[in-house]
Design a protein around this motif. Structure first.
Motif, short mmCIF file in Angstrom:
data_model
loop_
_atom_site.label_atom_id
_atom_site.label_comp_id
_atom_site.label_asym_id
_atom_site.label_seq_id
_atom_site.Cartn_x
_atom_site.Cartn_y
_atom_site.Cartn_z
N TRP A 91 0.83 -1.20 0.00
CA TRP A 91 0.00 0.00 0.00
C TRP A 91 0.87 1.25 0.00
O TRP A 91 1.98 1.25 0.54
CB TRP A 91 -0.88 0.06 1.25
N LEU A 92 0.35 2.34 -0.53
CA LEU A 92 0.91 3.65 -0.23
C LEU A 92 0.57 3.94 1.23
O LEU A 92 -0.59 3.90 1.63
CB LEU A 92 0.30 4.72 -1.14
N GLY A 93 1.60 4.22 2.02
CA GLY A 93 1.40 4.40 3.45
C GLY A 93 1.85 3.22 4.28
O GLY A 93 1.65 3.19 5.49
N VAL A 99 -4.99 0.31 6.94
CA VAL A 99 -6.00 -0.69 6.57
C VAL A 99 -6.53 -0.23 5.21
O VAL A 99 -7.36 0.68 5.13
CB VAL A 99 -7.13 -0.78 7.60
N GLY A 100 -6.01 -0.83 4.15
CA GLY A 100 -6.32 -0.36 2.81
C GLY A 100 -7.38 -1.19 2.11
O GLY A 100 -7.82 -2.23 2.62
N GLN A 101 -7.77 -0.74 0.95
CA GLN A 101 -8.68 -1.49 0.11
C GLN A 101 -8.69 -0.87 -1.28
O GLN A 101 -8.25 0.27 -1.48
CB GLN A 101 -10.10 -1.49 0.69
N ALA A 130 6.20 -10.16 -4.90
CA ALA A 130 5.46 -10.78 -3.79
C ALA A 130 4.41 -9.79 -3.29
O ALA A 130 4.63 -8.57 -3.27
CB ALA A 130 6.41 -11.15 -2.66
N LEU A 131 3.26 -10.31 -2.88
CA LEU A 131 2.22 -9.49 -2.27
C LEU A 131 2.57 -9.24 -0.80
O LEU A 131 2.94 -10.16 -0.08
CB LEU A 131 0.86 -10.18 -2.36
N GLN A 132 2.43 -8.00 -0.37
CA GLN A 132 2.59 -7.66 1.05
C GLN A 132 1.63 -6.52 1.36
O GLN A 132 2.03 -5.39 1.64
CB GLN A 132 4.03 -7.28 1.38
N LEU A 133 0.34 -6.82 1.33
CA LEU A 133 -0.70 -5.84 1.58
C LEU A 133 -1.21 -6.03 3.00
O LEU A 133 -2.06 -6.87 3.27
CB LEU A 133 -1.83 -6.00 0.55
N THR A 134 -0.65 -5.24 3.90
CA THR A 134 -1.03 -5.34 5.31
C THR A 134 -1.42 -3.95 5.81
O THR A 134 -0.62 -3.03 5.75
CB THR A 134 0.15 -5.85 6.15
N ALA A 338 -4.00 -9.83 6.50
CA ALA A 338 -2.69 -9.58 5.89
C ALA A 338 -2.60 -10.46 4.65
O ALA A 338 -2.84 -11.67 4.71
CB ALA A 338 -1.58 -9.93 6.87
N ILE A 339 -2.27 -9.85 3.52
CA ILE A 339 -2.19 -10.59 2.25
C ILE A 339 -0.73 -10.73 1.85
O ILE A 339 -0.01 -9.75 1.69
CB ILE A 339 -2.97 -9.88 1.14
N THR A 340 -0.30 -11.97 1.71
CA THR A 340 1.00 -12.27 1.14
C THR A 340 0.77 -13.23 -0.04
O THR A 340 -0.36 -13.45 -0.44
CB THR A 340 1.95 -12.90 2.19
N GLY A 341 1.83 -13.80 -0.56
CA GLY A 341 1.71 -14.66 -1.73
C GLY A 341 2.40 -14.02 -2.92
O GLY A 341 3.29 -13.19 -2.77
#
Length: 377
Positions: A91-93, A99-101, A130-134, A338-341
């Protein structure tokens, strides 16, 4: 770069000038999509300008030239070993409790737009990213599309619960046996203030000129709070220019609620919330040690809820973490994952990359304190 998919116009913005050009449309989309303050350009652009590293990967989707989808993310590269490079999508930030979307206009075909966003990201990012959307808020069209994507192979971990208050008149919020202790805390604080001959009042800051006038007092309050209980000092170091720019832009767009609790004229508590689509999102809250015997956080929360109700706000989002004071006020909550993968077929490798980078940063963050203990500093 631009492309078309079944009447959708898709682009990936990779320079900050492009973000600034669409900031008004972006704000309008956030206001109808139910996105949080972290998805506003008034937060994302100052963060990128002051703290961002890597490459912007902000996907925009238009239908008949109208912005109907946006994903505020960036790609960051890390050196691995002598010659290796690990890439993560964030995410930006990232790093500030985001907590993004994905932002998707509810009046459009949300599944179609969300799928187009993930496909565009897969094409724009490095093949082994890699995904790291936390963290990612559960329940939106973007998350559903990711779970069914043929381009990505995500791992979703339910890791956080975010407490909220459904805004009503304050008597209704405080009614019932479960709020008895909270009512007692508030009445005791007021009684102690009165018994001590103290005068307390609330100040609402609504303009940038007003904010600049009180900023020196807020700086002092934050410094004292950090000395008493260190957290993340949003008004010092690298965070200061980002925070001030974000506040200035939010006040300018009328999205910000700033409240100060004063006792005998001196500020003892400060709260900044960002209002988006009927929800006030808590962004910064601090109170100094001088007023802690008067429950300043609870007094300010009650004031904020009364003010929010008068302004037509229907929900007060208390942010990540289920601290004791949040539990006492919360009437509901939502989940965040938390999204990884990684890309299709790279789930395990992508998850290992994201977790490895997290472990590296956690280990590095402990080094100064260890050095201080060794040297006796």
């Amino acid at each position: 770069m631009g492309r078309s998919k079944s009447a959708l116009e898709i682009d990936v913005v990779e320079d900050v000038g492009g973000l600034t050009d669409i900031s008004d449309e972006w704000t309008a989309l956030a206001s109808v999509s139910g996105a949080s303050q972290f998805s506003l350009p008034s937060f994302a652009i100052p963060w990128w300008n002051n703290m961002g590293r890597g490459e912007l990967r902000v996907v925009t989707v238009r239908r008949k030239h109208q912005l109907v989808g946006l994903m505020p993310v960036h790609e960051r590269n890390y050196k691995v070993g002598r010659n290796g490079v690990a890439s993560v999508l964030r995410w930006l930030g990232h790093g500030l409790g985001v907590v993004g979307q994905m932002l998707v206009d509810p009046a459009t075909d949300q599944a179609k737009v969300a799928t187009a966003v993930w496909d565009a990201l897969a094409e724009a990012c490095s093949p082994r990213v890699a995904l790291q959307l936390t963290e990612y808020r559960v329940g939106d069209a973007g998350l559903h599309a990711l779970r069914h994507s043929t381009a990505w192979d995500p791992f979703l971990e339910l890791r956080s619960t975010v407490p909220v208050v459904k805004v009503d008149d304050i008597a209704t919020i405080l009614a019932g046996t479960s709020r008895r202790s909270l009512r007692q805390t508030l009445s005791t604080a007021e009684r102690d203030l009165e018994a001590g001959g103290h005068r307390f009042e609330f100040e609402t800051v609504e303009t940038n000129d007003h904010f600049r006038r009180v900023l020196p007092e807020i700086d002092t309050l934050f410094d004292l709070a950090e000395q008493h209980q260190p957290k993340m000092h949003m008004l010092r170091g690298d965070l200061r220019p980002m925070t001030l720019a974000s506040i200035e832009q939010s006040l300018g767009s009328k999205h910000t609620l700033i409240s100060i609790l004063r006792v005998d004229g001196q500020p003892i508590a400060f709260d900044l919330s960002i209002v988006v689509n009927g929800t006030a999102y808590g962004f910064i809250r601090r109170h100094g040690p001088a007023g802690r015997d008067f429950s300043p956080g609870h007094l300010l929360m009650r004031h904020n809820l009364i003010d929010a109700h008068e302004r037509g706000v229907d929900t007060f989002d208390l942010g990540l973490g289920f601290d004791s004071y949040k539990r006492r006020w919360a009437t509901d909550w939502y989940d965040a994952v938390a999204i990884t993968g990684g890309r299709a077929g790279q789930r395990t490798r992508g998850r290992a990359t994201a977790l490895g980078i997290d472990a590296f940063h956690q280990a590095r963050s402990r080094l100064p304190s260890q050095a201080q203990r060794i040297t006796g500093a």
